[in-house]
Design a protein around this motif. Structure first.
Motif, PDB file in Angstrom:
ATOM      1  N   MET A   1      -6.764   1.125  -2.033  1.00  0.00           N
ATOM      2  CA  MET A   1      -6.719   1.981  -0.848  1.00  0.00           C
ATOM      3  C   MET A   1      -5.464   2.853  -0.859  1.00  0.00           C
ATOM      4  SD  MET A   1      -8.551   2.506   1.974  1.00  0.00           S
ATOM      5  CE  MET A   1      -8.253   4.256   2.084  1.00  0.00           C
ATOM      6  N   GLY A   2      -4.339   2.248  -1.192  1.00  0.00           N
ATOM      7  CA  GLY A   2      -3.091   3.006  -1.242  1.00  0.00           C
ATOM      8  C   GLY A   2      -3.126   4.103  -2.284  1.00  0.00           C
ATOM      9  N   VAL A   3      -3.623   3.776  -3.479  1.00  0.00           N
ATOM     10  CA  VAL A   3      -3.683   4.761  -4.564  1.00  0.00           C
ATOM     11  C   VAL A   3      -4.620   5.912  -4.202  1.00  0.00           C
ATOM     12  CG1 VAL A   3      -4.277   5.134  -6.992  1.00  0.00           C
ATOM     13  CG2 VAL A   3      -3.144   3.014  -6.307  1.00  0.00           C
ATOM     14  N   ILE A   4      -5.732   5.591  -3.553  1.00  0.00           N
ATOM     15  CA  ILE A   4      -6.703   6.617  -3.148  1.00  0.00           C
ATOM     16  C   ILE A   4      -6.075   7.588  -2.148  1.00  0.00           C
ATOM     17  CG2 ILE A   4      -8.804   6.958  -1.762  1.00  0.00           C
ATOM     18  CD1 ILE A   4      -9.909   4.406  -3.194  1.00  0.00           C
ATOM     19  N   MET A   5      -5.334   7.040  -1.188  1.00  0.00           N
ATOM     20  CA  MET A   5      -4.679   7.914  -0.211  1.00  0.00           C
ATOM     21  C   MET A   5      -3.650   8.817  -0.896  1.00  0.00           C
ATOM     22  SD  MET A   5      -4.227   5.588   3.257  1.00  0.00           S
ATOM     23  CE  MET A   5      -3.497   4.152   2.490  1.00  0.00           C
ATOM     24  N   GLY A   6      -2.921   8.247  -1.836  1.00  0.00           N
ATOM     25  CA  GLY A   6      -1.930   9.031  -2.565  1.00  0.00           C
ATOM     26  C   GLY A   6      -2.557  10.091  -3.441  1.00  0.00           C
ATOM     27  N   ALA A   7      -3.736   9.786  -3.998  1.00  0.00           N
ATOM     28  CA  ALA A   7      -4.424  10.751  -4.860  1.00  0.00           C
ATOM     29  C   ALA A   7      -4.747  12.034  -4.101  1.00  0.00           C
ATOM     30  CB  ALA A   7      -5.701  10.129  -5.426  1.00  0.00           C
TER      31      ALA A   7
ATOM     32  N   LYS B   1       0.825  -1.218   0.000  1.00  0.00           N
ATOM     33  CA  LYS B   1       0.000   0.000   0.000  1.00  0.00           C
ATOM     34  C   LYS B   1       0.855   1.262   0.000  1.00  0.00           C
ATOM     35  CE  LYS B   1      -2.897  -0.814   3.458  1.00  0.00           C
ATOM     36  NZ  LYS B   1      -2.849  -2.248   3.800  1.00  0.00           N
ATOM     37  N   PHE B   2       2.054   1.184   0.573  1.00  0.00           N
ATOM     38  CA  PHE B   2       2.917   2.370   0.583  1.00  0.00           C
ATOM     39  C   PHE B   2       3.292   2.754  -0.840  1.00  0.00           C
ATOM     40  CE2 PHE B   2       7.201   4.281   0.656  1.00  0.00           C
ATOM     41  CZ  PHE B   2       6.894   5.432   1.379  1.00  0.00           C
ATOM     42  N   PHE B   3       3.634   1.758  -1.659  1.00  0.00           N
ATOM     43  CA  PHE B   3       3.923   2.039  -3.059  1.00  0.00           C
ATOM     44  C   PHE B   3       2.682   2.610  -3.740  1.00  0.00           C
ATOM     45  CE2 PHE B   3       3.995   1.024  -7.546  1.00  0.00           C
ATOM     46  CZ  PHE B   3       5.231   1.508  -7.923  1.00  0.00           C
ATOM     47  N   GLY B   4       1.515   2.088  -3.374  1.00  0.00           N
ATOM     48  CA  GLY B   4       0.258   2.596  -3.935  1.00  0.00           C
ATOM     49  C   GLY B   4       0.050   4.070  -3.637  1.00  0.00           C
ATOM     50  N   VAL B   5       0.446   4.497  -2.416  1.00  0.00           N
ATOM     51  CA  VAL B   5       0.332   5.916  -2.046  1.00  0.00           C
ATOM     52  C   VAL B   5       1.199   6.763  -2.973  1.00  0.00           C
ATOM     53  CG1 VAL B   5       0.831   7.623  -0.254  1.00  0.00           C
ATOM     54  CG2 VAL B   5      -0.220   5.442   0.378  1.00  0.00           C
ATOM     55  N   LEU B   6       2.435   6.333  -3.196  1.00  0.00           N
ATOM     56  CA  LEU B   6       3.342   7.064  -4.089  1.00  0.00           C
ATOM     57  C   LEU B   6       2.793   7.082  -5.514  1.00  0.00           C
ATOM     58  CD1 LEU B   6       6.811   5.708  -2.874  1.00  0.00           C
ATOM     59  CD2 LEU B   6       5.635   7.806  -2.178  1.00  0.00           C
ATOM     60  N   LEU B   7       2.257   5.943  -5.926  1.00  0.00           N
ATOM     61  CA  LEU B   7       1.676   5.828  -7.267  1.00  0.00           C
ATOM     62  C   LEU B   7       0.510   6.785  -7.442  1.00  0.00           C
ATOM     63  CD1 LEU B   7       1.355   4.216  -9.984  1.00  0.00           C
ATOM     64  CD2 LEU B   7      -0.174   2.704  -8.741  1.00  0.00           C
TER      65      LEU B   7
END
Length: 544
Positions: free
Chosen positions: A86-92, A47-53
């Motif tokens: 979830m990770g991507v949404i947080m990063g968005a 998920k951390f990578f997803g946040v950056l993504l």
């Protein structure tokens, strides 16, 4: 006071701001095309990578709403699971703060003053656009022109509302929003939901702040409301989607609501008890950017450890159970078309998946040719049906891609994919033909001679190798593998002629069964054509 003289320039400025933002985002997306395409392949359950993504994609396309809509599409297609989403949404949420910093740069970087920089930027961008011939040059021109238009728009909005700072009734509205947190949150959410862009909504707030109209207290609650309002686009997009996709949109809403509740409590306590005077002072554009950024980063940091609970809560509210993925369903969704670069890479990924299904069919076809087990024959027919459905779905999606406003290179890439999907589908057809030949031999209770088995195995080795090289060439964009495919196809052509001549000689000398001999010749034709289609795939790779 003539409100038309305020409303018309303000609306015009807003339109220019949004248009400039879109042009700049398109240029950024094109310029970052290769990186954008590689992101999908790099997705993991981390998920951390997803946040950056999510932060990177949103910073490029300048819209958290578009990113979340894309995530809904990925989840609906089955490409992305809820943990990744979830990770991507947080990063968005973090990535969407970039636009605010661009707007506020007029305060902390004086040389970026719209009156000085924007007209120059637009002129330079237009000159580059008219004189530049390379695609990359035109992308840079789009970024520069969009950048200029964005600043002209924000300047027009600020100038239009400046007379309102002397209007007591209008100023009282913002005072009321500061005194009533719920009202401020609702106002921010409503405006953002209507224009469906938190970046534009923040831009409006910054233009009002530039005219000295917005108290600090009101701005904080409006900004938190804007984060809730941006969820509306994704929720509307999820209508008619699978339950998992609706859950992704719901996760975005829950995440922002929890963050708003936490920060509202902190803001109310601080502005009511610790520093009441701060609430009444006017906020600047830079401070709006800071509040917006701090809100989104801190919310992500606080909720990241408990993100799995948010997923569970969203699933419980949406009554979602784990779905079994049908492998014959194309994992592509129209929502992904919002970002053509990623939609193209998603199509490539699906085509690779289809290619591996065909590779499995080829290996089973080898066994079927000699073992002729009924379950193997049934498997090949089932796989061919699966490939047909994948082929139809990928072709339909690629045609939709070709109608979008994509650059010339992307059009060529789509055209290559349309040809490759056709070649893969034909190879699958030939595998099914081989299963039919096996059925025929099984019914007639005849078999190949020992020499025939040896020769067919030799042909199978060469033709299957040619396809595997072609698949590797497409999957990895490997020119060396493409050249090996062509070598194998040339070898298959020569081998087919040689084996045909030897087989006809055996038939003439009555050294093999006539019925099995006919199947042998038909099998040679099928295998040689498989290598032909493998070569077609390799040539498409070499043509890119």
């Amino acid at each position: 006071m003539k409100y038309t003289s305020i409303i018309i320039p303000f609306v015009g400025g807003l339109g220019m701001f949004i248009y400039g933002m879109q042009i700049m985002a398109q240029g950024l997306e094109n310029a970052a095309g290769n990186r954008m395409k590689s992101l999908l392949e790099a997705l993991t359950k981390n998920k951390f990578f997803g946040v950056l993504l999510g932060a990177f994609i949103t910073a490029v396309i300048q819209s958290s709403s578009a990113t979340t809509v894309m995530v809904v599409g990925f989840v609906n297609a089955g490409i992305m699971n809820l943990q990744q989403a979830m990770g991507v949404i947080m990063g968005a949420n973090i990535g969407t703060t970039v636009t605010g910093w661009l707007v506020s740069s007029v305060e902390w970087a004086k040389f970026l003053s719209p009156s000085n920089l924007a007209p120059v930027a637009i002129m330079i961008g237009v000159i580059i656009m008219l004189t530049g011939k390379r695609r990359s040059t035109k992308d840079i021109a789009s970024i520069v022109v969009g950048f200029g238009l964005l600043f002209v728009g924000i300047s027009s909005m600020s100038s239009a509302v400046e007379p309102l700072k002397d209007n007591a009734a209008f100023c009282n509205i913002f005072v009321s929003l500061g005194h009533n947190p719920l009202l401020g949150i609702v106002a921010g959410a409503a405006v953002t939901a209507i224009i469906q862009s938190s970046s534009a909504s923040v831009g409006i707030l910054q233009s009002l702040a530039a005219a000295g109209l917005v108290p600090f207290g009101a701005a904080i609650y409006i900004i938190m409301g804007q984060n809730i309002g941006t969820c509306v686009t994704a929720i509307l997009s999820s209508v008619g989607a699978k339950k998992n996709a609706k859950t992704a949109a719901l996760m975005h809403l829950i995440f922002n609501i929890i963050g708003t509740i936490i920060f509202s409590i902190i803001a109310i306590a601080y502005l009511s008890i610790v520093n009441p005077a701060w609430a009444h002072g006017n906020i600047t554009q830079t401070q709006i950017s800071m509040v917006h950024t701090v809100f989104n980063i801190v919310t992500t940091v606080l909720l990241f450890p408990v993100s799995d609970w948010i997923i569970k809560l969203a699933k419980k509210i949406g009554h979602v159970e784990e779905e079994v993925q049908d492998e014959s369903v194309v994992l592509l969704d129209d929502r992904m078309l919002e970002t053509p670069g990623i939609a193209i890479q998603s199509t490539v990924s699906e085509l690779v998946r289809m290619g591996h299904v065909v590779a499995d069919s080829l290996e089973v076809a080898r066994k079927v040719m000699f073992e002729r087990k009924e379950e193997q024959i049934a498997f090949l027919k089932e796989e061919e049906s699966k490939v047909d459905r994948l082929s139809a779905g990928i072709t339909s999606y690629a045609i939709k891609l070709s109608t979008l406003q994509i650059n010339e290179r992307e059009h060529e890439e789509v055209a290559h994919m349309l040809q490759i999907v056709s070649d893969m589908e034909r190879i699958s057809d030939y595998c099914e033909n081989i299963s039919e030949f096996a059925e025929s031999l099984l019914e007639k209770q005849v078999d190949f001679s020992e020499v025939g088995v040896e020769h067919l195995n030799k042909m199978l080795d060469v033709c299957i190798a040619s396809y595997l090289y072609a698949l590797e060439a497409f999957e990895s964009n490997d020119r060396e593998s493409a050249l090996k495919t062509i070598e194998k196809e040339t070898e298959a052509d020569g081998l087919e002629i040689s084996l045909r001549a030897k087989h006809i000689k055996r038939l003439t000398n009555q050294q093999c069964n006539t019925e099995a001999g006919v199947v042998f010749l038909d099998s040679l034709v099928c295998l040689e054509r498989i290598s032909d289609h493998a070569r077609n795939i390799a040539e498409e790779v070499l043509a890119e």
